[in-house]
Structures are given as C-alpha cells and as structure tokens.
Design a protein around this motif. Structure first.
Motif, PDB file in Angstrom:
ATOM      1  N   GLU A 150       0.749  -1.213  -0.186  1.00 29.73           N
ATOM      2  CA  GLU A 150       0.074   0.151   0.000  1.00 29.73           C
ATOM      3  C   GLU A 150       1.021   1.234  -0.026  1.00 29.73           C
ATOM      4  O   GLU A 150       0.544   2.261  -0.689  1.00 29.73           O
ATOM      5  N   ARG A 183       2.348   1.627  -3.313  1.00 31.55           N
ATOM      6  CA  ARG A 183       1.431   2.388  -4.516  1.00 31.55           C
ATOM      7  C   ARG A 183       1.256   3.984  -4.009  1.00 31.55           C
ATOM      8  O   ARG A 183       1.355   4.532  -5.127  1.00 31.55           O
ATOM      9  N   GLU A 184       1.256   4.418  -2.786  1.00 30.38           N
ATOM     10  CA  GLU A 184       0.854   5.646  -2.458  1.00 30.38           C
ATOM     11  C   GLU A 184       2.233   6.341  -2.804  1.00 30.38           C
ATOM     12  O   GLU A 184       2.126   7.640  -3.375  1.00 30.38           O
ATOM     13  N   ALA A 236      -6.294   3.167  -7.433  1.00 28.41           N
ATOM     14  CA  ALA A 236      -5.892   3.122  -6.153  1.00 28.41           C
ATOM     15  C   ALA A 236      -6.628   3.473  -5.017  1.00 28.41           C
ATOM     16  O   ALA A 236      -6.655   3.080  -3.956  1.00 28.41           O
ATOM     17  N   ALA A 239      -5.567   2.717  -1.142  1.00 29.86           N
ATOM     18  CA  ALA A 239      -4.807   3.754  -0.679  1.00 29.86           C
ATOM     19  C   ALA A 239      -5.854   4.749   0.385  1.00 29.86           C
ATOM     20  O   ALA A 239      -6.663   4.808   0.356  1.00 29.86           O
ATOM     21  N   ALA A 274      -4.782  10.722   1.595  1.00 28.01           N
ATOM     22  CA  ALA A 274      -3.758  10.867   0.442  1.00 28.01           C
ATOM     23  C   ALA A 274      -4.181  11.118  -0.989  1.00 28.01           C
ATOM     24  O   ALA A 274      -3.797  11.666  -1.802  1.00 28.01           O
ATOM     25  N   LEU A 275      -5.386  10.274  -1.032  1.00 31.15           N
ATOM     26  CA  LEU A 275      -5.912  10.331  -2.365  1.00 31.15           C
ATOM     27  C   LEU A 275      -6.597  11.851  -2.731  1.00 31.15           C
ATOM     28  O   LEU A 275      -6.346  12.566  -3.695  1.00 31.15           O
TER      29      LEU A 275
END
Length: 176
Positions: free
Chosen positions: A121, A124-125, A159, A163, A167-168
C-alpha cells in the motif's frame, strides 16, 4: 531426550544428547544470520525499531542465549529422568513447547503478511505521489499534456480501494 528415555538409553547418553543439541546451536546461527541480513530490529526496551549495529546485534544474541537457559536446564533435568512419571512430564513439556512454537510461527506468518500488505500500500501511495510530482514539474515547464493528467487521475481511481482517503484527496487536489 524423551525418545532416548523411552528407548531406555542411560542417563549419560541422554545428557550428551542435550549438550550436543545445544552445541550445534543451529537456531542461534540462523538467528545470527537473520540479524546480519537486517538493518533494523525491534527493541522491546525502547519500544521501537532501532538500527542494528554490532552492539545491538551482540545484545540481541546474548538475550537469545539467556532466554534459552531455562529450556536447557529443563532439558538437562529431563535427560536425567529415570522414572516413568518423569518421562511423561518430559513428553508433555515437549508437546507444549511444540504447540507454543507452532503458535509463534503462525503469529510470525500473520505479522509478515500484514507487513507485506502495508508495504505494498505504501509503495502504491509513493508511486502516486511521484507521478503527481513529475506532472507538477512538467507543468512548471509548460510540458504537461491532457493525456498525462487523465492517466494520473485514472491511477487515483484504481488506487482508491487500497490507498488512504486523505492521500488520495491531497493528490486529487494537486492534479486539478
């Protein structure tokens, strides 16, 4: 030692077997190799990950040896056993220790899996943040296409299930 006792081996033979097992110290060598391969380890006294320098490695190995001493003493006592009752007690203790070891291995597997999932994770972030940062740098030079922004927004959609929402949101704000 329990097997030797069940076969009627003399006490001296059983004691030698316990000492041989300790002298091989395969578990300690394995532990040492694992420590050498790592950069950090959990320090229970500090309650945090600490860098593994030579002093910390030596302290952890010493702690492992110290933790093994009660087992050694119990094994020596069991090896010196001469009655059926003592043999049964040794057999029960061995079964309990095998069960505890199995439970610890299950916990280790569970923690390792959780760690790997969290690491994926995080990767990805980080990749998303790097993509957005790249687009921002390109935008500063006036070199960003609509396709690149759409691709980045699509990455955010993909994501979204894995996520963290905050953050998104931050990434979405930076892109729009």
């Amino acid at each position: 030692s329990a097997q030797l006792l069940a076969r009627g081996s003399p006490g001296e033979r059983r004691l030698r077997e316990v000492i041989r097992c300790l002298a091989e110290a395969e578990n300690l060598e394995d532990y040492r190799a694992r420590l050498d391969a790592r950069e950090f380890a959990w320090d229970t006294a500090a309650g945090a990950l600490v860098p593994l320098d030579a002093a910390v490695r030596n302290r952890l190995l010493e702690e492992a040896c110290t933790a093994m001493e009660p087992g050694l003493i119990a094994s020596l006592a069991g090896a010196a056993a001469s009655t059926e009752e003592e043999a049964l007690r040794l057999h029960r203790r061995s079964a309990r220790l095998r069960s505890e070891c199995g439970a610890l291995l299950d916990r280790k597997t569970e923690f390792t899996q959780t760690h790997q999932e969290r690491a994926m994770e995080l990767r990805r972030e980080v990749m998303l943040f790097e993509a957005v940062e790249y687009l921002e740098l390109q935008a500063a030079r006036g070199d960003v296409s609509v396709t690149q922004v759409r691709s980045a927004l699509h990455m955010l959609e993909v994501a979204a299930p894995v996520a963290p929402a905050d953050a998104l949101q931050r990434l979405h704000e930076r892109l729009t």
